[in-house]
Design a protein around this motif. Structure first.
Motif, PDB file in Angstrom:
ATOM      1  N   LEU A  51       0.833  -1.200   0.000  1.00 22.71           N
ATOM      2  CA  LEU A  51       0.000   0.000   0.000  1.00 22.71           C
ATOM      3  C   LEU A  51       0.874   1.259   0.000  1.00 22.71           C
ATOM      4  O   LEU A  51       0.588   2.235  -0.710  1.00 22.71           O
ATOM      5  CB  LEU A  51      -0.948   0.004   1.199  1.00 22.71           C
ATOM      6  CG  LEU A  51      -1.969  -1.146   1.227  1.00 22.71           C
ATOM      7  CD1 LEU A  51      -2.729  -1.145   2.545  1.00 22.71           C
ATOM      8  CD2 LEU A  51      -2.901  -1.078   0.045  1.00 22.71           C
ATOM      9  N   ILE A  52       1.950   1.225   0.777  1.00 19.41           N
ATOM     10  CA  ILE A  52       2.898   2.339   0.786  1.00 19.41           C
ATOM     11  C   ILE A  52       3.566   2.472  -0.585  1.00 19.41           C
ATOM     12  O   ILE A  52       3.735   3.589  -1.093  1.00 19.41           O
ATOM     13  CB  ILE A  52       3.935   2.154   1.911  1.00 19.41           C
ATOM     14  CG1 ILE A  52       3.261   2.367   3.264  1.00 19.41           C
ATOM     15  CG2 ILE A  52       5.136   3.074   1.724  1.00 19.41           C
ATOM     16  CD1 ILE A  52       4.092   1.934   4.448  1.00 19.41           C
ATOM     17  N   ALA A  53       3.923   1.343  -1.195  1.00 16.69           N
ATOM     18  CA  ALA A  53       4.549   1.376  -2.521  1.00 16.69           C
ATOM     19  C   ALA A  53       3.602   1.996  -3.546  1.00 16.69           C
ATOM     20  O   ALA A  53       4.007   2.840  -4.359  1.00 16.69           O
ATOM     21  CB  ALA A  53       4.967  -0.031  -2.948  1.00 16.69           C
ATOM     22  N   ALA A  54       2.340   1.607  -3.515  1.00 20.35           N
ATOM     23  CA  ALA A  54       1.362   2.167  -4.453  1.00 20.35           C
ATOM     24  C   ALA A  54       1.175   3.667  -4.209  1.00 20.35           C
ATOM     25  O   ALA A  54       1.104   4.458  -5.167  1.00 20.35           O
ATOM     26  CB  ALA A  54       0.023   1.439  -4.332  1.00 20.35           C
ATOM     27  N   HIS A  99      12.729   1.904  -3.924  1.00 19.80           N
ATOM     28  CA  HIS A  99      13.300   2.123  -5.249  1.00 19.80           C
ATOM     29  C   HIS A  99      12.175   2.472  -6.213  1.00 19.80           C
ATOM     30  O   HIS A  99      11.201   1.734  -6.332  1.00 19.80           O
ATOM     31  CB  HIS A  99      14.060   0.898  -5.755  1.00 19.80           C
ATOM     32  CG  HIS A  99      14.648   1.124  -7.107  1.00 19.80           C
ATOM     33  ND1 HIS A  99      15.730   1.951  -7.306  1.00 19.80           N
ATOM     34  CD2 HIS A  99      14.277   0.692  -8.331  1.00 19.80           C
ATOM     35  CE1 HIS A  99      16.012   1.999  -8.596  1.00 19.80           C
ATOM     36  NE2 HIS A  99      15.135   1.251  -9.241  1.00 19.80           N
ATOM     37  N   LEU A 100      12.320   3.602  -6.870  1.00 19.28           N
ATOM     38  CA  LEU A 100      11.355   4.053  -7.865  1.00 19.28           C
ATOM     39  C   LEU A 100      11.901   3.744  -9.253  1.00 19.28           C
ATOM     40  O   LEU A 100      13.044   4.100  -9.562  1.00 19.28           O
ATOM     41  CB  LEU A 100      11.118   5.563  -7.735  1.00 19.28           C
ATOM     42  CG  LEU A 100      10.548   6.035  -6.412  1.00 19.28           C
ATOM     43  CD1 LEU A 100      10.661   7.554  -6.293  1.00 19.28           C
ATOM     44  CD2 LEU A 100       9.102   5.584  -6.268  1.00 19.28           C
ATOM     45  N   ASN A 101      11.108   3.084 -10.066  1.00 18.35           N
ATOM     46  CA  ASN A 101      11.494   2.791 -11.444  1.00 18.35           C
ATOM     47  C   ASN A 101      10.451   3.437 -12.358  1.00 18.35           C
ATOM     48  O   ASN A 101       9.291   3.030 -12.368  1.00 18.35           O
ATOM     49  CB  ASN A 101      11.566   1.286 -11.680  1.00 18.35           C
ATOM     50  CG  ASN A 101      12.147   0.968 -13.031  1.00 18.35           C
ATOM     51  OD1 ASN A 101      13.192   1.483 -13.395  1.00 18.35           O
ATOM     52  ND2 ASN A 101      11.458   0.130 -13.784  1.00 18.35           N
ATOM     53  N   LEU A 137      16.295   5.958  -7.572  1.00 18.85           N
ATOM     54  CA  LEU A 137      15.488   6.205  -8.758  1.00 18.85           C
ATOM     55  C   LEU A 137      16.213   5.765 -10.008  1.00 18.85           C
ATOM     56  O   LEU A 137      17.379   6.068 -10.192  1.00 18.85           O
ATOM     57  CB  LEU A 137      15.175   7.713  -8.857  1.00 18.85           C
ATOM     58  CG  LEU A 137      14.547   8.233 -10.155  1.00 18.85           C
ATOM     59  CD1 LEU A 137      13.147   7.665 -10.353  1.00 18.85           C
ATOM     60  CD2 LEU A 137      14.527   9.753 -10.136  1.00 18.85           C
ATOM     61  N   ASP A 138      15.507   5.045 -10.864  1.00 21.67           N
ATOM     62  CA  ASP A 138      15.910   4.792 -12.244  1.00 21.67           C
ATOM     63  C   ASP A 138      14.825   5.415 -13.096  1.00 21.67           C
ATOM     64  O   ASP A 138      13.652   5.089 -12.937  1.00 21.67           O
ATOM     65  CB  ASP A 138      16.001   3.294 -12.559  1.00 21.67           C
ATOM     66  CG  ASP A 138      17.219   2.637 -11.949  1.00 21.67           C
ATOM     67  OD1 ASP A 138      18.256   3.300 -11.849  1.00 21.67           O
ATOM     68  OD2 ASP A 138      17.122   1.461 -11.568  1.00 21.67           O
TER      69      ASP A 138
END
Length: 143
Positions: A51-54, A99-101, A137-138
């Motif tokens: 939920l945190i990732a979303a 990690h944000l992609n 981040l990528d």
């Protein structure tokens, strides 16, 4: 201006044998099940980390849209996946990293301006500011 949104959780039972449900004010989640098995053992149901990732992926992507607009760019499409790392640390568990992609299609975009917009969004989106964790981040520009 203060905007307030809410979510709620219900839990019954012990930590390993109990079960809970999570709901959102908007009704997007309505008594979605969550529990130990879903969180730590790959079982069915949701868990706080996904939920945190979303939330982070959606907030960051909106922030990228805003920073792109400031640079005179508009995305055709952006897809972001946030991967949250939960680790056992002294005193229990902690989210240690996110990690944000990002993969974006932005007609006529300049790579340097795109990367700058993505970095600014990573640093300034409200959900990023919540974390006491490393955020990486990528960002890839397609087409």
């Amino acid at each position: 201006m203060t905007i307030k949104k809410s979510g709620s959780a219900i839990w019954s039972g012990g930590i390993k044998d109990g079960i809970g449900s999570v709901s959102t004010e908007s009704g997007v989640l309505d008594k979605a099940p969550y529990g130990f098995n879903a969180r730590f053992e790959g079982g069915k149901g949701s868990n706080p980390e996904e939920l945190i990732a979303a939330a982070h992926a959606s907030c960051f992507t909106m922030a990228v849209s805003g920073t792109l607009g400031e640079a005179g760019m508009t995305a055709k499409q952006m897809n972001t996946t946030a991967t949250v790392s939960l680790e056992k640390v002294e005193g229990g568990f902690a989210i240690t990293a996110v990690h944000l992609n990002l993969v974006a299609q932005i007609p006529g975009a300049n790579e340097e301006a795109f990367q700058a917009a993505a970095l600014k969004a990573k640093q300034n989106c409200p959900v990023s500011k919540l974390f006491n964790a490393t955020i990486t981040l990528d960002a890839k520009l397609e087409g």
